[in-house]
Motif scaffolding. Sequence first.
Motif, PDB file in Angstrom:
ATOM      1  N   PHE A  63      14.048  14.245 -27.645  1.00  0.00           N
ATOM      2  CA  PHE A  63      14.410  12.981 -28.242  1.00  0.00           C
ATOM      3  C   PHE A  63      13.419  11.957 -27.377  1.00  0.00           C
ATOM      4  O   PHE A  63      13.828  11.006 -27.670  1.00  0.00           O
ATOM      5  N   HIS A  64      12.500  12.257 -26.726  1.00  0.00           N
ATOM      6  CA  HIS A  64      11.378  11.538 -26.239  1.00  0.00           C
ATOM      7  C   HIS A  64      10.908  10.781 -27.602  1.00  0.00           C
ATOM      8  O   HIS A  64      10.535  11.222 -28.460  1.00  0.00           O
ATOM      9  N   LEU A  65      10.558   9.330 -27.218  1.00  0.00           N
ATOM     10  CA  LEU A  65       9.739   8.655 -28.342  1.00  0.00           C
ATOM     11  C   LEU A  65       8.189   9.094 -28.218  1.00  0.00           C
ATOM     12  O   LEU A  65       7.905   9.364 -27.180  1.00  0.00           O
ATOM     13  N   SER A  66       7.582   9.282 -29.290  1.00  0.00           N
ATOM     14  CA  SER A  66       6.248   9.532 -29.378  1.00  0.00           C
ATOM     15  C   SER A  66       5.393   8.508 -28.782  1.00  0.00           C
ATOM     16  O   SER A  66       5.752   7.599 -28.464  1.00  0.00           O
ATOM     17  N   ALA A  67       4.245   8.996 -28.374  1.00  0.00           N
ATOM     18  CA  ALA A  67       3.258   8.054 -27.879  1.00  0.00           C
ATOM     19  C   ALA A  67       2.923   6.929 -28.723  1.00  0.00           C
ATOM     20  O   ALA A  67       2.980   5.778 -28.077  1.00  0.00           O
ATOM     21  N   ALA A  68       2.862   7.037 -30.021  1.00  0.00           N
ATOM     22  CA  ALA A  68       2.805   6.040 -30.912  1.00  0.00           C
ATOM     23  C   ALA A  68       3.961   4.774 -30.759  1.00  0.00           C
ATOM     24  O   ALA A  68       3.662   3.664 -30.746  1.00  0.00           O
ATOM     25  N   GLN A  69       5.202   5.405 -30.569  1.00  0.00           N
ATOM     26  CA  GLN A  69       6.461   4.506 -30.557  1.00  0.00           C
ATOM     27  C   GLN A  69       6.321   3.707 -29.319  1.00  0.00           C
ATOM     28  O   GLN A  69       6.598   2.487 -28.952  1.00  0.00           O
ATOM     29  N   LEU A  70       6.059   4.661 -28.143  1.00  0.00           N
ATOM     30  CA  LEU A  70       5.891   3.919 -26.818  1.00  0.00           C
ATOM     31  C   LEU A  70       5.048   2.944 -26.479  1.00  0.00           C
ATOM     32  O   LEU A  70       5.088   1.709 -25.971  1.00  0.00           O
ATOM     33  N   ASP A  71       3.938   3.275 -27.429  1.00  0.00           N
ATOM     34  CA  ASP A  71       2.749   2.142 -27.263  1.00  0.00           C
ATOM     35  C   ASP A  71       3.337   0.910 -28.107  1.00  0.00           C
ATOM     36  O   ASP A  71       2.813  -0.242 -27.632  1.00  0.00           O
ATOM     37  N   ARG A  72       3.898   1.111 -29.511  1.00  0.00           N
ATOM     38  CA  ARG A  72       4.269  -0.268 -30.269  1.00  0.00           C
ATOM     39  C   ARG A  72       5.345  -0.887 -29.296  1.00  0.00           C
ATOM     40  O   ARG A  72       5.356  -2.141 -29.694  1.00  0.00           O
ATOM     41  N   GLY A  74       5.521  -1.269 -26.047  1.00  0.00           N
ATOM     42  CA  GLY A  74       4.807  -1.534 -24.642  1.00  0.00           C
ATOM     43  C   GLY A  74       5.729  -0.695 -23.605  1.00  0.00           C
ATOM     44  O   GLY A  74       5.871  -1.235 -22.358  1.00  0.00           O
ATOM     45  N   LEU A  75       6.112   0.642 -23.739  1.00  0.00           N
ATOM     46  CA  LEU A  75       6.859   1.313 -22.769  1.00  0.00           C
ATOM     47  C   LEU A  75       6.083   2.392 -22.238  1.00  0.00           C
ATOM     48  O   LEU A  75       6.893   3.476 -21.742  1.00  0.00           O
ATOM     49  N   VAL A  76       4.780   2.687 -22.461  1.00  0.00           N
ATOM     50  CA  VAL A  76       3.953   3.940 -22.038  1.00  0.00           C
ATOM     51  C   VAL A  76       4.134   3.834 -20.518  1.00  0.00           C
ATOM     52  O   VAL A  76       4.372   5.179 -20.030  1.00  0.00           O
ATOM     53  N   HIS A  77       4.271   2.939 -19.809  1.00  0.00           N
ATOM     54  CA  HIS A  77       4.406   3.212 -18.251  1.00  0.00           C
ATOM     55  C   HIS A  77       5.715   3.641 -17.863  1.00  0.00           C
ATOM     56  O   HIS A  77       5.752   3.647 -16.774  1.00  0.00           O
ATOM     57  N   ARG A  78       6.749   3.559 -18.663  1.00  0.00           N
ATOM     58  CA  ARG A  78       7.893   3.853 -18.397  1.00  0.00           C
ATOM     59  C   ARG A  78       8.457   5.086 -19.024  1.00  0.00           C
ATOM     60  O   ARG A  78       9.551   5.388 -19.080  1.00  0.00           O
ATOM     61  N   LYS A  79       7.597   6.107 -19.508  1.00  0.00           N
ATOM     62  CA  LYS A  79       8.024   7.245 -20.293  1.00  0.00           C
ATOM     63  C   LYS A  79       8.911   8.202 -19.425  1.00  0.00           C
ATOM     64  O   LYS A  79       8.460   8.236 -18.380  1.00  0.00           O
ATOM     65  N   THR A  84      13.215   5.211 -23.297  1.00  0.00           N
ATOM     66  CA  THR A  84      12.220   5.766 -23.819  1.00  0.00           C
ATOM     67  C   THR A  84      12.705   7.020 -24.787  1.00  0.00           C
ATOM     68  O   THR A  84      11.863   7.764 -25.223  1.00  0.00           O
ATOM     69  N   PHE A  85      13.967   7.021 -24.786  1.00  0.00           N
ATOM     70  CA  PHE A  85      14.428   8.163 -25.789  1.00  0.00           C
ATOM     71  C   PHE A  85      15.317   7.707 -26.832  1.00  0.00           C
ATOM     72  O   PHE A  85      15.685   6.652 -27.009  1.00  0.00           O
ATOM     73  N   ASP A  86      15.047   8.507 -28.037  1.00  0.00           N
ATOM     74  CA  ASP A  86      16.091   7.995 -29.176  1.00  0.00           C
ATOM     75  C   ASP A  86      17.514   8.596 -28.908  1.00  0.00           C
ATOM     76  O   ASP A  86      17.987   9.548 -29.301  1.00  0.00           O
ATOM     77  N   ALA A  87      18.184   7.715 -28.039  1.00  0.00           N
ATOM     78  CA  ALA A  87      19.519   8.300 -27.617  1.00  0.00           C
ATOM     79  C   ALA A  87      20.431   8.254 -28.778  1.00  0.00           C
ATOM     80  O   ALA A  87      21.400   9.299 -28.764  1.00  0.00           O
ATOM     81  N   HIS A  88      20.228   7.628 -29.799  1.00  0.00           N
ATOM     82  CA  HIS A  88      21.490   7.470 -30.849  1.00  0.00           C
ATOM     83  C   HIS A  88      21.198   8.954 -31.698  1.00  0.00           C
ATOM     84  O   HIS A  88      21.926   9.158 -32.153  1.00  0.00           O
ATOM     85  N   GLY A  89      19.745   8.925 -31.690  1.00  0.00           N
ATOM     86  CA  GLY A  89      19.538  10.080 -32.477  1.00  0.00           C
ATOM     87  C   GLY A  89      20.085  11.196 -31.806  1.00  0.00           C
ATOM     88  O   GLY A  89      20.453  12.672 -32.403  1.00  0.00           O
ATOM     89  N   TYR A  90      19.882  11.526 -30.652  1.00  0.00           N
ATOM     90  CA  TYR A  90      20.457  12.604 -29.532  1.00  0.00           C
ATOM     91  C   TYR A  90      21.994  12.741 -30.024  1.00  0.00           C
ATOM     92  O   TYR A  90      22.614  13.843 -30.262  1.00  0.00           O
ATOM     93  N   VAL A  91      22.663  11.696 -29.914  1.00  0.00           N
ATOM     94  CA  VAL A  91      24.200  11.686 -30.086  1.00  0.00           C
ATOM     95  C   VAL A  91      24.663  12.316 -31.557  1.00  0.00           C
ATOM     96  O   VAL A  91      25.450  12.928 -31.822  1.00  0.00           O
TER      97      VAL A  91
END
Length: 224
Positions: A63-72, A74-79, A84-91
């Motif tokens: 459930f890591h966000l994709s590189a495209a979503q992290l870039d969108r 501004g969280l690439v540096h916090r991967k 940087t996770f789709d926590a709601h999707g995981y639940v």
Amino acid sequence: MNEDTLTSLALGLLRGPGSNSRTILGLAGPPGAGKSTLARHLVAEVQRVEGPGSAAYLPLDGFHLSAAQLDRLGLVHRKGAPETFDAHGYVALLRRVTADRFRDIYVPDFDRDLDEPVAARHVIPPQARLVITEGNYLASAESPWSEARRLLRELWYVDAEDAVREERLLSRHRAGGRDEATAWHWVTTNDHPNGEYVKESRSLCTRIVRAEGLPVARDGRSVL
């Protein structure tokens, strides 16, 4: 605890009242502690005793966000950080795992070669009575992680010495193509603060275990 003890504890979750229902065991812990190694080992051992398909694996890393979503965002540096996770999707998937016993349930994973999440790498078959899920933030008291915690029968904290984790993480980042300096920078500026955050929830877990003695590849990934 040695691996035989941990296997016995996992098998014990399938004994007694309600033994035909589906149980979810969670493994929390800081990056590089050996969560995925232990989860895969326990799944294999439970299947060896209880039969094929009796246990299944569900990694939070899918459930890591994709590189495209992290870039969108501004969280690439916090991967790897909680946001940087789709926590709601995981639940939502955990909830389906508890409710749906009649269909295959497909589970995403994270591909370290691609450095991206991939869909449907794992499957939870209808006959799976024990599902083992693992991830850094399963013990976090913050929402929505706390919602996931309520779906778990037990939550084990996988512990490891900081120096051991650091070396595993450096190996993992080098294997992923980072040079020594970049790998070290990532460990100290990202993995370390994430790990310190995870440690704060240690006391909220059912028990503390170590994945010692289990084989781990040089790149820090499980070889099971």
